[in-house]
Design an enzyme around this catalytic site. Structure first.
Site, PDB file in Angstrom:
ATOM      1  N   CYS A  80       0.823  -1.259   0.077  1.00  0.00           N
ATOM      2  CA  CYS A  80       0.061  -0.089  -0.007  1.00  0.00           C
ATOM      3  C   CYS A  80       0.871   1.287   0.079  1.00  0.00           C
ATOM      4  O   CYS A  80       2.065   1.188  -0.066  1.00  0.00           O
ATOM      5  CB  CYS A  80      -0.696   0.062   1.247  1.00  0.00           C
TER       6      CYS A  80
ATOM      7  N   ASN B  74       2.921  -0.721   5.517  1.00  0.00           N
ATOM      8  CA  ASN B  74       3.154  -1.028   4.148  1.00  0.00           C
ATOM      9  C   ASN B  74       3.951  -2.184   4.255  1.00  0.00           C
ATOM     10  O   ASN B  74       5.301  -1.915   4.457  1.00  0.00           O
ATOM     11  CB  ASN B  74       3.487   0.073   3.558  1.00  0.00           C
ATOM     12  N   GLY B  75       3.781  -3.156   4.073  1.00  0.00           N
ATOM     13  CA  GLY B  75       4.746  -4.464   3.997  1.00  0.00           C
ATOM     14  C   GLY B  75       4.027  -5.937   4.344  1.00  0.00           C
ATOM     15  O   GLY B  75       2.906  -5.926   3.732  1.00  0.00           O
TER      16      GLY B  75
ATOM     17  N   MET C  92      18.716 -27.751 -16.458  1.00  0.00           N
ATOM     18  CA  MET C  92      17.414 -28.490 -17.116  1.00  0.00           C
ATOM     19  C   MET C  92      16.347 -28.534 -15.860  1.00  0.00           C
ATOM     20  O   MET C  92      16.882 -28.408 -14.611  1.00  0.00           O
ATOM     21  CB  MET C  92      17.640 -29.805 -17.679  1.00  0.00           C
TER      22      MET C  92
ATOM     23  N   GLU D 269      16.092 -13.549 -20.545  1.00  0.00           N
ATOM     24  CA  GLU D 269      16.495 -12.507 -20.105  1.00  0.00           C
ATOM     25  C   GLU D 269      18.243 -12.515 -20.572  1.00  0.00           C
ATOM     26  O   GLU D 269      18.983 -13.189 -20.426  1.00  0.00           O
ATOM     27  CB  GLU D 269      16.744 -12.489 -18.524  1.00  0.00           C
TER      28      GLU D 269
ATOM     29  N   LYS E  15      14.236 -22.067 -10.216  1.00  0.00           N
ATOM     30  CA  LYS E  15      14.973 -21.322  -9.197  1.00  0.00           C
ATOM     31  C   LYS E  15      14.076 -19.970  -8.560  1.00  0.00           C
ATOM     32  O   LYS E  15      14.755 -19.047  -8.560  1.00  0.00           O
ATOM     33  CB  LYS E  15      16.433 -20.768  -9.335  1.00  0.00           C
TER      34      LYS E  15
ATOM     35  N   CYS F 137      18.303 -31.372 -28.394  1.00  0.00           N
ATOM     36  CA  CYS F 137      19.011 -31.644 -26.874  1.00  0.00           C
ATOM     37  C   CYS F 137      18.608 -33.269 -26.275  1.00  0.00           C
ATOM     38  O   CYS F 137      17.867 -33.733 -26.640  1.00  0.00           O
ATOM     39  CB  CYS F 137      18.136 -30.696 -25.844  1.00  0.00           C
TER      40      CYS F 137
ATOM     41  N   CYS G 167      24.286 -27.856 -18.909  1.00  0.00           N
ATOM     42  CA  CYS G 167      24.168 -26.589 -19.432  1.00  0.00           C
ATOM     43  C   CYS G 167      24.940 -25.716 -18.753  1.00  0.00           C
ATOM     44  O   CYS G 167      25.676 -24.744 -19.303  1.00  0.00           O
ATOM     45  CB  CYS G 167      22.800 -26.125 -19.630  1.00  0.00           C
TER      46      CYS G 167
ATOM     47  N   CYS H 241      27.809 -28.606 -23.754  1.00  0.00           N
ATOM     48  CA  CYS H 241      26.635 -29.128 -24.375  1.00  0.00           C
ATOM     49  C   CYS H 241      27.191 -29.930 -25.642  1.00  0.00           C
ATOM     50  O   CYS H 241      27.753 -29.146 -26.593  1.00  0.00           O
ATOM     51  CB  CYS H 241      25.661 -28.276 -24.486  1.00  0.00           C
TER      52      CYS H 241
END
Lengths: 475, 1508
Positions: free
Chosen positions: B17, B245-246, B490, B904, B955, B1120, B1126, B1131
């Site tokens: 909030c 707020n938390g 993997m 990413e 992860k 693969c 990896c 590979c």
């Protein structure tokens, strides 16, 4: 997990053979044994795959290949041996004579050259024998039950050892004088020296497996007797009936089944007596009919006996030639032209040849008549059909013909007929999880499946032992 | 509030909030304070959210002083003197009859408690303004007034507290729900007005507040953003003392402990009344409400508010922090008394006289304040919430992490952190008490010496505890060798524990929870200074007083005990400190069932030990041998823990464990999570001794070192597991139960793991015992001569005698053949292998089957070409996979009309334009992850979907890193970094610490590319549905529910295996919660995580997903072979590697992937036809077509209960089961549309444009759309500098100047909020205080936290100080600023920061590239800098001096900086005070590049070796 990028760094070290002119003078093993130390880098080529195709698809006994390869790379030789011993009772056999489907299914066989799995296996077990790590493993507790195992080839030996270790009293019956089956009487010494079998038998014996040799079950002792005396009986007598060649002249003197020839040769080398007439290729022209491994063994043996000329004919077409280190049909077993060490020792090979007849003088073979054939695709994708090539008939002067065209099924002696074991379409003993149609009678190995690899026989022996164990526990 | 239903559980609700207050320092009460309070609320509106009806707010409220004059005016009875009566604000049922009952009850209880009930007042309300949902659950609001003879002041308050508790308990006893009987406040000092509104409705709803007689000297306000739309009226804030707020991550721990503590509470102030206060914590309230309860107890029982705050939210006091010994002693002493209430928090508190605020140790919530010359203090989550004339400003500041800020109206001044704390830390001799009483055992936790083992039995015991060869080689040896958990890659495709055919350890049934969206995970490596494994264990005493004996506890630096430690502990002799051992081994004779009985005995034995005075109890399974089995350690620990909680004795002893079973990090984490304080994994140490003796450890590694490494690895692992959930200290992690159980029966969970989420039921205690027996028998099997040899294992790599992996060798081979030969029959063979239940059950969906439908003809079913458009590939970055694969995937998906996901790691700009042959290599989904690598304006502008990755299945809650040697030139280029420099992705997005932050980023991205949809990737865990609801309210267009078993290029093994749950659970929950919340129609759902066959997709569709992602399967289709290596860059098929030699081996073609996708669609069509669906749309959410497959006969799966998953959701007002409309994005407060128009000439023709604009904090994300329009036309090179110049005046909202590209200059005169210059892509930002302001820029905070996050280019000149995390993840921008908070330049990989003033702690943590120049006036900088990756050196090189001077000169030129002028005026003198911060790796990389340049070679080196 091996060495990261080890496969890029190290080349595959192929098996090395003794020089041809030297090795033809004796029956000693043709390969040069590499020590485990020499193979450390080869262990480092293994990537210890998350999905190890060698272990999952390739190796019939499910050897823990990535685990022992890694141990080799790390110099943990005893660990390597211990991991190897878990799945394979006789790595010294497979490390010598297995065609190594593990290597053709190795991940590196996709686009590189596979890890030297077979050599690694052999080196581990030899190191273990040398170091005295191979010791008897008698059962922890005796179970008051007994099992008779009939036939002492790899399946019978493996099953006996497994059952004994579980605590059963095991008697291994063998019709020949010595234990070992085809390992001893089929495979030439230059591929598997017989002392290798003997040192393993010592272990079995110390563990408490009883050997009854020279006993033909069904003839010398009855199945009924065995069933009375033992709590379970396991049939592992192999697929002993060879495929015959029904052509005119088959009964000529000089035409033999491969195993008649090889068995006698092995007996001679180990100074075992035999009653059959002498078969010797010295100075003779020898034709081996059948292009498989047994045929190849005949070639090598004939060469060593001093044959003047060796031919090998195969009815099937010549397989694809392939000289790349990888496997074109990974991870499956590739149908490619294989040239064995024996072939390299001198032999003319030919394919697409059908035998028409054999001729001789005074009952003694001196010539064979042949024709070339062609394989055309079968209708509607059916099996290919053989077609004779017109005008392709030819003759070849030969003194000895060795029939190495495979085996059809287990021998249908009284061991099989007396208990009325149900057979499958090909004449082998039918079984459901190694249990035959008769309660308490089990079967494994070639007798069950038809002729196959030693490594499969070992695996069968182990699994049949499990099956027997489960059944006996319920009794 | 909606009750628990299906997978929805109100416990999962989160909120966050905006919070703020205004106070007149001299305490003068005026009505304008109320008005200003409302204004603050309205200007924080964007931090709240609205529900499915678009009108119902999640909650807003205000706390202020009791307006005596007003009440006297509006009541029809006479009130006593001001301050001598209590006013209650009561929420009652709307229903008249119930209301009467409740009112009568109130009066009765008041009288029974000896109060004079003065009367009622019905609070006038205007319901018209409310949203539908709010109205439906609206209470009837009444005030009442009570007094008690002679009582006033704090005595009166305390008495009112007791009364309120009596009323609440009375209401509960009469069967009223929280919503039906709730006291918002009951006090003689303050009153709370609150409800389910958005801010502007507040004033309309409560006309009271318009009355000029409603006066106060302070107003505390709160705007709520809940993840659900059924938040209730009572859960709106403020509460009686605080506005929060938390998020309290450790709530379960805090609640359980408070409950147990009740038995030891005593207070003279309450005497016998104390019992009336129980339960202290209302567990049905929100986390904030519970916090308020305990805060209230502590303050009412005599501690000051500041003291209570410091106990409950202690700042970090590790060695890295400079603080007085008294203060450190205070915190340490209190560590023995109360665990931290851990989690991100900004808390504002007041008792009506003093008002203050504090931040958590990480500073994860913003707090900005302004002090005016006319005596007002305004504090809020954002600055600029109230317009203050710049001439009137005395000071501008921010709340710093762990600091307190108080305004005391009684003494009429501000009391700052130092003053508050130094006073409190000396009110008792904590330091002396601690040194005299705390127990630290000599020898304990010293270097381990040895471990003895019995070679005869060691391995047998290990087998009895289920050790596998894999455990030893892949877990223990690497831990002992490297001192950290091993890495793998993997996903996890082994069976769930409950489906495994093998005996599994109990730990495997638990899945770690992790933070996503509502609170940030912590970086345990770069920010470990805020974390701590230290704890005090032993007997806790009365919470309500403090004595020296309170800290007579054992101080443990960490929870891992060696075999020697436990021996010492047993032998310890210390007065008042007794250690007992309880045995966990029981006889193997007898039948299954005795374990449960034995466990009960264990519980009673422990209780008896406590009664006899034991301070520590060791549970031990040392007695395991051939005749004795052990209770699973976790079962024993948690069983005893919960038994003791129920008995009210848990706090009286510390629980230690001595067990042969424990070995992995997950084991330690669960044990601590269920209450264990110290663990001795004796068998690990013994096995290490054996392994060492056998020569299997590196020769130079001694046993002692191996043990230390192992312990270090466990410690690191524990920090990692805690950090995933954003928990900083083990004191609060212990017992926090941050896990969910998958596959344990309700009876087992309720009894032994009370309060743990468990969605699908499962096995009972007897099945656990069966597994114990099986393992034990296998160890001592009489028929196995090799039982001393370990089974292989097979969790990580597959083994034929272990449980199967879904991607088995056969399946992989079949897939390869199918897609390469376009052979659908072979593909069916592949899916047959995957779907075949007889090979073992791996997945939950394996237990489902389709119901019989009304089949339709196959040709009537939606064609393959349409279906494949819903398919996407998993987010796999270029860097984790090779360029060949990345582009092949894009080509294939674009040809199909589906989407590939960039992952990413940026993308080569050349791929944004189609090739001449028309083939499109662009990833149409672009991912925005925490590292922001490669994210610039052009990246954002070139896609159809922008995906915010909150977590990754393999992860969740963790960051990652790409080691420098893998960053070759190409990868560095697309990520805007330097080759050879390590790239670190932080665990959290540093611009998302809360749900309102996420909604801000969604807004940013919408602005940065108005044509792209925005999606949010979440990972399945219990409660993900409520988070998804929050995401939907944050206006994401799509939410991706990813299975926790998804793949990765590199991740710790335990994360791959133990964090996150399966998509079936998360998807079903999301679908249910979204439909129930009326949010489903505006957001699409995608799912992924081990999707492999048409059947998988069909089940995903029926469970509610309309889009489907394939990660591992995509790679397998391209060649693969599931090497799972990896992370090694080795590979063998060129997929997951950058090695050019190996990349040549890549066998994949776009057609292969296209075939795979089409085959999946083809298979799916078959199923659709059979079930009778002509289109996928008809199929989505039709969970009624699924049922449990009765034919599955599996001994453990029998107890599973899927009714919650297969329950059709409650549909309100015909809410559809799939997305039928779209989000309504509100750009009314955006300045950009108008700016774009005004800049048309500049954009079209490059003509210079200069504009003047005013700005407020509600104008957010200014510049992003403008930049988008420039970028669309000119690409990332933008326009010439200063083509567009906009001069702003005022307080800018969040994300000012986000993603602006080259050619755009924003000059802001005023101040700015968080995320200033986010993702700056080449533009120029200038920030300076108003010219007429009298306060000095450099002493004041001019801009908020996380400035220039992820900037890749451009410049910023800031005349003033910035908050925390300045330049975090900067990879190319240059910034000049006059001071920064903690964690400055964190994770920076490029660019330059010039800091002309003070820095906070942990500067340059994880900084692998770029430069910083810091003006280190006090020569203390080296103590504040994190030196792990950087060097500090003087500025001596000519080049450096020149660069620095130029920057400062330009800074002065742009901003008239006084600091800059002063430095330049005395340049010779100032220069030596500058230090240069340069990352060690970066320096090497630069040298390498320079060398290469001087060699003048033409070729670009692309092999990684160049930079090793």
């Amino acid at each position: 997990m091996g060495k990261t990028n080890g496969f890029l760094e190290f080349q595959r070290a192929d098996i090395k053979y003794r020089e041809i002119d030297k090795r033809l003078n004796d029956y000693d093993e043709v390969t040069i044994d590499k020590s485990i130390e020499e193979l450390v880098e080869q262990g480092g080529r293994c990537m210890e795959c998350g999905t190890p195709f060698c272990h999952n698809l390739g190796c019939p006994v499910g050897n823990l290949i990535p685990e022992w390869n890694d141990s080799i790379w790390r110099g943990q030789w005893k660990e390597a041996f211990e991991r190897l011993e878990i799945t394979n009772n006789f790595p010294e056999f497979t490390g010598r004579i297995c065609p190594a489907p593990c290597e053709t299914s190795c991940t590196l066989s996709i686009n590189d050259s596979p890890v030297t799995i077979k050599q690694n296996e052999r080196a581990i077990i030899e190191k273990a024998f040398n170091e005295g790590w191979v010791i008897p493993r008698p059962p922890r507790e005796e179970l008051n039950k007994s099992v008779a195992v009939i036939g002492s080839g790899p399946a019978g030996m493996a099953a006996s050892q497994q059952l004994r270790r579980q605590g059963y009293k095991v008697t291994l019956f063998e019709k020949d004088r010595k234990i070992g089956g085809l390992l001893r009487y089929g495979i030439p010494d230059f591929k598997l020296e017989k002392s290798v079998i003997d040192r393993r038998l010592e272990q079995l014996q110390t563990e408490g497996v009883l050997f009854e040799t020279g006993v033909t079950v069904g003839e010398d002792i009855s199945i009924r007797y065995l069933r009375d005396k033992f709590d379970a009986v396991l049939f592992t007598m192999g697929a002993g009936v060879p495929r015959d060649l029904p052509v005119p002249g088959r009964d000529l003197n000089g035409v033999y089944f491969a195993l008649e020839f090889l068995g006698q040769s092995n007996r001679r080398i180990s100074k075992e007596m035999y009653e059959e007439a002498e078969i010797n290729a010295k100075g003779k022209r020898v034709l081996v009919i059948g292009g498989g491994d047994t045929g190849s063994d005949c070639v090598g043996t004939a060469r060593r006996q001093g044959a003047s000329k060796v031919y090998q004919y195969e009815i099937m077409p010549k397989p694809m030639e392939w000289d790349k280190p990888w496997n074109p049909v990974w991870p499956e077993w590739p149908q490619i032209l294989r040239t064995t060490s024996s072939h390299k020792e001198g032999c003319e090979r030919d394919w697409n040849i059908e035998t028409v007849s054999l001729e001789g003088k005074n009952g003694r073979l001196n010539r064979g008549n042949f024709r070339r054939i062609q394989w055309v695709p079968g209708e509607k994708g059916g099996r290919p059909v053989m077609k004779v090539v017109k005008g392709s008939e030819f003759s070849q002067d030969v003194d000895i013909v060795l029939l190495a065209m495979g085996f059809v099924h287990v021998e249908h002696g009284r061991a099989v007929t007396d208990p009325d074991l149900e057979l499958d379409g090909r004449g082998n003993i039918m079984a459901d999880n190694y249990h035959t149609s008769v309660e308490g009678l089990f079967t494994a190995g070639d007798a069950n499946t038809g002729a196959s690899l030693v490594v499969r026989a070992i695996n069968h022996g182990r699994q049949a032992a499990e099956s027997v164990h489960h059944w006996l526990k319920r009794q | 509030m909606i009750k628990e239903r299906g997978l929805y559980n109100p416990d999962f609700e989160h909120d966050a909030c905006g919070v703020g207050f205004i106070v007149r320092i001299n305490g003068e009460q005026t009505h304008d304070i109320i008005e200003k309070g409302v204004e603050i609320l309205c200007n924080l509106e964007h931090r709240g959210a609205v529900g499915g009806d678009q009108k119902t707010g999640d909650g807003a409220g205000m706390l202020f002083q009791i307006p005596h004059k007003f009440f006297n005016k509006v009541t029809d009875f006479k009130l006593p003197k001001e301050g001598s009566y209590g006013t209650g604000m009561l929420f009652l049922p709307i229903d008249g009859k119930l209301r009467k009952q409740a009112s009568d009850l109130t009066e009765k209880i008041c009288r029974d408690e000896g109060w004079d009930f003065l009367g009622w007042r019905d609070v006038p309300v205007d319901v018209e303004c409310l949203g539908d949902l709010a109205r439906r659950v609206m209470p009837y609001i009444r005030q009442f007034f009570v007094s008690k003879k002679g009582l006033k002041g704090s005595e009166l308050e305390r008495s009112l507290f007791v009364l309120r508790k009596c009323l609440e308990n009375g209401g509960t006893a009469k069967g009223f729900e929280l919503e039906e009987y709730y006291l918002a406040s009951l006090s003689s000092r303050t009153i709370v007005y609150k409800g389910m509104f958005v801010a502007p409705q507040f004033l309309t709803f409560y006309p009271d507040l318009l009355d000029a007689d409603v006066v106060s000297s302070m107003a505390l306000v709160h705007q709520r953003y809940s993840t659900n739309t059924f938040p209730s009226w009572p859960l709106a804030q403020p509460f009686r003392y605080i506005a929060h707020n938390g998020e309290i991550n450790t709530l379960r721990r805090n609640l359980n402990t408070m409950h147990a503590r009740e038995t030891s509470l005593s207070s003279e102030l309450f005497a016998d009344d104390l019992k009336k206060l129980f339960p202290i914590a209302e567990s049905k309230g929100s986390d904030s409400a519970v916090f308020d309860n305990v805060f209230e107890l502590l303050t009412q029982s005599g501690r000051s508010m500041e003291h209570a705050t410091m106990m409950m939210i202690p700042e970090a006091f590790g060695n890295k922090y400079h603080m007085s010994e008294d203060k450190r002693a205070f915190y340490e002493y209190h560590a023995a008394i109360m665990e931290p209430w851990d989690g991100p928090a900004a808390i504002a508190f007041t008792d009506g006289t003093r008002i203050g605020a504090t931040l958590d140790r990480n500073g994860l919530r913003p707090g900005r304040y302004t002090v005016t010359k006319n005596g007002l203090v305004i504090m809020a989550s954002e600055t600029g919430v109230i317009e203050v004339d710049s001439k009137n400003i005395l000071e501008k500041g921010r709340l710093a992490p762990g600091k307190i800020f108080v305004v005391d109206t009684a003494i009429k001044r501000i009391v700052r952190d130092n003053e508050v704390k130094s006073h409190i830390c000396r009110q008792s001799p904590y330091r002396r008490w601690l040194s005299e009483e705390k127990i630290e055992l000599a020898g304990l936790l010293q270097a381990p010496r040895d471990a003895e083992y019995n070679p005869e039995t060691l391995r047998l015991k290990m087998r009895a505890f289920g050790y596998s060869y894999e455990d030893i080689r892949k877990i223990i040896v690497p831990m002992a060798t490297n001192g950290q958990e091993p890495i793998g890659s993997m996903g996890n495709d082994s069976p769930l524990a409950v489906l495994s055919e093998k005996p599994v350890l109990l730990y495997d049934y638990f899945r770690q929870h992790f933070a996503q969206v509502t609170n940030p995970p912590i970086d345990p490596y770069r920010e470990h200074l805020v974390m701590s494994l230290m704890s005090f264990i032993g007997k806790e005493r009365n919470l309500l007083n403090e004595t020296p004996a309170h800290c007579r506890q054992l101080k443990l630096a960490h929870p891992v005990l060696t075999n020697d430690d436990i021996k010492y502990l047993r032998e310890v002799e210390h007065e008042g400190f007794k250690v007992d051992t309880v045995n966990l081994a029981f006889s193997s004779e007898g039948n299954t069932g005795i374990m449960e009985k034995f466990l009960k005995e264990v519980c009673l034995s422990v209780e008896k030990c406590i009664d006899e005075g034991a301070s520590l109890v060791i549970l031990s399974d040392r007695g395991v041998d051939k005749e004795h089995l052990a209770i699973p350690a976790l079962l024993a620990v948690s069983g005893v823990h919960h038994h003791l909680i129920r008995a009210g004795k848990r706090h009286l002893t510390g629980l230690l464990l001595e067990s042969g079973e424990v070995r992995e990090v997950q084991h330690f984490a669960t044990l601590v999570g269920y209450g264990c304080s110290g663990i001795n994994p004796y068998l690990v140490f013994e096995s290490l001794a054996e392994i060492r003796d056998r020569g299997y450890l590196p020769e130079d590694l001694t046993l002692q070192h191996a043990m230390e490494h192992y312990i270090t690895a466990v410690k690191k692992g524990l920090l990692k597991v805690m950090s995933k959930m954003g928990i900083s200290t083990i004191r609060s992690y212990r017992g926090a139960q941050i896990f969910e159980a998958v596959g344990l029966s309700d009876s087992l969970v309720d009894e032994y793991f009370t309060g743990t989420a468990s969605l699908i039921g499962g096995i009972t205690i007897s099945a656990l015992e069966e597994d114990v027996r099986k393992r034990h028998f296998q160890a001592w099997a009489p028929d196995d001569v090799y039982s001393v040899r370990f089974p292989s294992g097979g969790s990580y790599s597959s083994r034929i005698h272990s449980d199967r992996h879904l991607f088995s060798a056969e399946a992989i081979v079949a897939m390869h053949k199918a897609v390469r030969n376009a052979d659908f029959k072979k593909f069916q063979e592949y899916s047959g292998i995957i779907n075949d239940k007889s090979r073992g059950l791996n997945t939950l969906r394996g237990l489902f089957k389709f119901k019989k439908g009304q089949p339709v003809a196959l040709d009537e079913v939606e064609p393959v070409e349409d279906i494949v458009k819903r398919f996407t590939t998993g987010a796999m970055s270029y860097g984790s996979i090779s360029r060949e694969v990345h582009e092949t995937v894009a080509l294939a998906m674009n040809a199909l009309g589906g989407r590939s996901n960039s992952g990413e790691g940026g993308e080569d700009e050349a791929r944004y334009t189609p090739d001449t042959d028309g083939s499109d290599r662009k990833s149409h989904t672009k991912q925005i992850a925490s590292g922001r690598f490669g994210v610039n304006a052009a990246y954002l502008a070139n896609c159809d979907e922008l995906q915010i990755k909150m977590a990754q299945g393999a992860k969740p809650g963790e960051g990652g890193q790409l080691p420098g040697h893998k960053v070759n030139q190409e990868i560095a280029d697309v990520r805007f970094t330097t080759p050879g420099v390590m790239l670190i992705s932080p665990p959290p997005h540093h611009d998302i610490y809360s749900i309102e932050d996420l909604s801000q980023l969604i807004f940013d991205l919408k602005n940065a590319n108005p044509d792209a949809r925005v999606s949010v990737k979440l990972v399945s865990e219990a409660g993900v549905g409520t988070i998804a609801a929050g995401v939907a309210k944050g206006k994401a267009d799509m939410v991706l529910i990813s299975g926790g078993d998804g793949g990765t290029g590199a991740s710790p093994l335990s994360s791959i295996k133990y964090a996150g749950t399966w998509w079936e659970l998360g998807l079903a929950e999301t679908q249910q919660v979204l439909v129930m919340n009326k949010l489903r129609s505006r957001i699409r759902i995608q799912t992924d995580g081990q999707l492999k066959t048409g059947r998988d997709v069909a089940i995903a569709a029926l469970l509610g997903a309309e889009e489907y992602g394939f990660g591992s399967a995509t790679l397998v289709s391209l060649g693969c072979v599931m090497m799972r290596a990896c992370h090694t860059n080795a590979c063998p098929v060129g997929v997951a590697t950058q090695n050019p030699e190996l990349r040549k081996r890549f066998p994949g073609k776009p057609e292969h992937l296209m075939n795979f996708m089409r085959f999946i669609a083809r298979e799916l069509r078959g199923i659709m036809a059979e079930l009778g669906f002509r289109s996928l749309d008809e199929m989505i959410g039709r969970v009624d077509m699924l049922e449990v497959d009765d034919a599955v006969n599996h001994y453990k799966a029998m107890g599973l209960d899927f009714s919650k998953i297969l329950m059709p959701p409650q549909r309100v007002d015909g809410e559809p089961l799939r997305c039928t409309s779209h989000q309504d994005h509100d750009f009314t407060l955006s300045l950009d549309p108008e700016l774009v128009k005004a800049c048309k000439e500049a954009i079209d023709k490059g003509k210079r444009v200069t504009l003047e604009r005013t700005i407020r904090n509600s104008n957010r994300t200014v510049g992003a759309t403008l930049s988008y329009n420039v970028t669309k036309k000119y690409g990332s090179k933008g326009l010439p500098d200063d083509t567009i110049t906009v001069n702003f005046k005022g307080s800018a909202g969040q994300s000012f100047g986000a993603f602006i590209t080259r050619g755009i200059t924003f000059k802001l005169t005023g101040e700015s909020n968080d995320y200033f210059g986010k993702g700056l892509s080449g533009g120029r930002l200038i920030l300076l205080p108003p010219l007429d302001s009298t306060f000095s820029g450099f002493r004041n905070i001019i801009t908020g936290n996380v400035n220039l996050f992820g900037a890749s280019g451009g410049e910023a000149f800031i005349n003033g100080m910035a908050g925390e995390r300045f330049c975090v993840r900067n990879s190319g921008a240059t910034a000049v600023v006059e001071g920064v908070g903690d964690h400055g330049c964190e994770y920076m990989t490029g660019g330059t920061a010039v800091i002309l003033g003070p820095t906070g702690v942990n500067f340059a943590a994880g900084m692998s590239g770029g430069l910083a120049y810091v003006y280190d006036e006090n020569q203390l900088f080296d103590t504040r800098c994190n030196l792990e990756m950087v060097d500090i050196e003087p500025v001596v090189e000519d080049e450096d001096m020149q660069v620095l001077k130029t920057f400062i000169e330009r800074h002065v030129e742009y901003t008239n900086s006084l600091v800059g002028i002063r430095i330049l005026d005395s340049w010779e003198e100032s220069l030596p005070r500058f230090v240069k911060v340069i990352p060690i790796e970066y320096r090497k990389a630069l040298e390498m590049i320079r060398d290469r340049e001087t060699q003048n070679t033409e070729t670009t080196a692309i092999t990684e070796e160049v930079f090793v």
